[in-house]
Design an enzyme around this catalytic site. Sequence first.
Site, PDB file in Angstrom:
ATOM      1  N   ARG A 125     130.643  47.600 -36.978  1.00  0.00           N
ATOM      2  CA  ARG A 125     131.458  48.337 -36.191  1.00  0.00           C
ATOM      3  C   ARG A 125     131.481  49.831 -36.390  1.00  0.00           C
ATOM      4  NH1 ARG A 125     135.853  46.955 -38.472  1.00  0.00           N
ATOM      5  NH2 ARG A 125     137.212  48.353 -37.317  1.00  0.00           N
ATOM      6  N   LYS A 126     130.359  50.148 -36.937  1.00  0.00           N
ATOM      7  CA  LYS A 126     130.082  51.554 -37.383  1.00  0.00           C
ATOM      8  C   LYS A 126     129.310  52.247 -36.214  1.00  0.00           C
ATOM      9  CE  LYS A 126     130.079  51.207 -42.377  1.00  0.00           C
ATOM     10  NZ  LYS A 126     129.253  51.284 -43.615  1.00  0.00           N
TER      11      LYS A 126
END
Length: 273
Positions: A125-126
């Site tokens: 999710r970066k």
Amino acid sequence: MINIKKFVKNAIIEDNGRGDLFFDVAPKGRFTARAISKSDGIIAGIQYAKVLARTEKFDCKFLKKDGDTIKAGETIAELEGKASILLSSERTFLNMLQHASGIATMANQYAKLMEGTGVVLLDTRKTRPQLRDFEKYASRVGGAINHRLGLDDCLMLKDTHLRTIDNLKEFVKKARKRISWVTKIEIECETFEQVQEAMDAGADIIMCDNMTPLQIKDVVKFRDETYPHILLEASGNIDLNTIRGYALSGVDAISSGSIIHQATWLDFSMKFD
């Protein structure tokens, strides 16, 4: 496709502002142009670029498809339309292709190093705010599989979550009653003792965070002997130099934020004929 259309329209509005100042004075007639790669890599973003062409009403014929290898000097696409439309769309068109292709190229480098191991490459999710769908699409093109798209995909208990939990087993038991029956619970572990506790608590997936390949092999052995149904994911400071060793440790998947946040854009340009 609805999300892509909305994304493309917002990108056009962002660049055009109150209107391209060249628009009203642009030469009349139709012009042809080519999108040319100035970099080697893997192309991505075509799915979005085609929507842009339809939205702005210019013809665009791609000579490549998402996931193809490209070389510097190759023509990627042939375009035709009004000068005003082609030029007002140029930067948005190229930005989408360059950004996505950079991520796809990075993901492909990781995926190639894992070939033959049977281990799944995952993104994270970066991602840049508001660009998650776009960036995760690009990582898929390069050979990765999406990890969580959001907090609603899987209940993941990271170290920060665990600091708020007194009794892990009781917490997991309570969570099972609240989340969907098909939703998995993943627990991040940094030590072998944490792995034992998390598996005993009922985790579906164990994230081996910042462990060495040797440490993970001990986890794999314990998993195989006691909880063979649990999946193992390796994560944390894994790069192109070390990913092969992690892939040979026996884990089921390896996640890396570098696929996206360390990717460098490829260089493309538009040339009028």
